[in-house]
Design a protein around this motif. Structure first.
Motif, PDB file in Angstrom:
ATOM      1  N   THR A   1       0.775  -1.241   0.041  1.00 48.64           N
ATOM      2  CA  THR A   1      -0.037  -0.035  -0.159  1.00 48.64           C
ATOM      3  C   THR A   1       0.913   1.341   0.037  1.00 48.64           C
ATOM      4  N   ASN A   2       0.567   2.477  -0.915  1.00 50.53           N
ATOM      5  CA  ASN A   2       1.459   3.366  -0.974  1.00 50.53           C
ATOM      6  C   ASN A   2       1.132   4.259   0.173  1.00 50.53           C
ATOM      7  N   GLY A   3       1.815   4.921   0.689  1.00 48.94           N
ATOM      8  CA  GLY A   3       1.365   6.042   1.704  1.00 48.94           C
ATOM      9  C   GLY A   3       1.329   7.227   1.074  1.00 48.94           C
ATOM     10  N   VAL A   4       0.031   7.953   1.888  1.00 51.38           N
ATOM     11  CA  VAL A   4      -0.353   9.432   1.524  1.00 51.38           C
ATOM     12  C   VAL A   4       0.121  10.544   2.453  1.00 51.38           C
ATOM     13  N   GLY A   5       0.529  11.402   1.823  1.00 51.62           N
ATOM     14  CA  GLY A   5       0.774  12.463   3.049  1.00 51.62           C
ATOM     15  C   GLY A   5       2.323  12.616   3.429  1.00 51.62           C
ATOM     16  N   SER A   6       2.699  13.108   4.301  1.00 46.40           N
ATOM     17  CA  SER A   6       4.089  13.093   4.908  1.00 46.40           C
ATOM     18  C   SER A   6       4.144  11.949   6.062  1.00 46.40           C
TER      19      SER A   6
END
Length: 170
Positions: free
Chosen positions: A125-130
């Motif tokens: 799963t790709n991260g979203v945000g910082s």
């Protein structure tokens, strides 16, 4: 088990994770005692629960026995997650693991190694945000939470680098 080590927060822990974009690497030997069904346990975590910056944990049993994962908490609501295939972790055997994060939000920025060989992730799963930077948290060895989800086994020679190691350094 319920044995773990908590390294209190220090300024040197801040540079492990939030070091200007250079990534990080975590390397350790691990021996799981058995693969009985259950949620599994944490090998290492910087912070606890929703305040964690990152976690490395294994599934001891249940529907995904012998899987190992790295989870990097992001402030945008979707966290970076990379999991190995089932059956990667063996019971009763010392195995060497290295996790490299090149500081990106994409799952492809994480490389997992077992005994020097790169693992192909089975779920990502790709991260979203910082990435979360929680400078107030300590480092847990052998657990995800100080009171629960302990590692059912042993750790040795834990090393954490404030940069992404190269393949030749594994």
């Amino acid at each position: 088990t319920d044995d773990y080590i908590l390294v209190p927060q220090t300024p040197s822990l801040d540079t492990i994770y939030n070091n200007g974009g250079g990534g990080m690497s975590v390397s350790f030997w691990m021996k799981i005692d058995n693969l009985n069904p259950g949620i599994g346990g944490g090998a290492l975590a910087l912070g606890q629960g929703s305040d964690s910056e990152w976690e490395i944990y294994g599934n001891a049993g249940g529907s995904h026995p012998g899987r190992i994962s790295i989870y990097i908490n992001h402030d945008g609501g979707t966290n970076l997650l990379v999991r190995s295939s089932d059956g990667i972790v063996a019971a009763g055997v010392w195995e060497h693991y290295t996790f490299i994060w090149n500081s990106g939000a994409a799952a492809s920025s994480v490389i997992m190694y077992k005994n020097g060989a790169a693992l192909t992730p089975s779920a990502t799963t790709n991260g979203v945000g910082s990435p979360r930077d929680n400078a107030s948290e300590g480092l847990l060895l052998g657990s995800l939470f100080a009171s629960a989800q302990g590692l059912n086994g042993s750790l040795d020679e834990v090393r954490i680098y404030n940069r992404a190691l190269s393949a030749s350094e594994i």
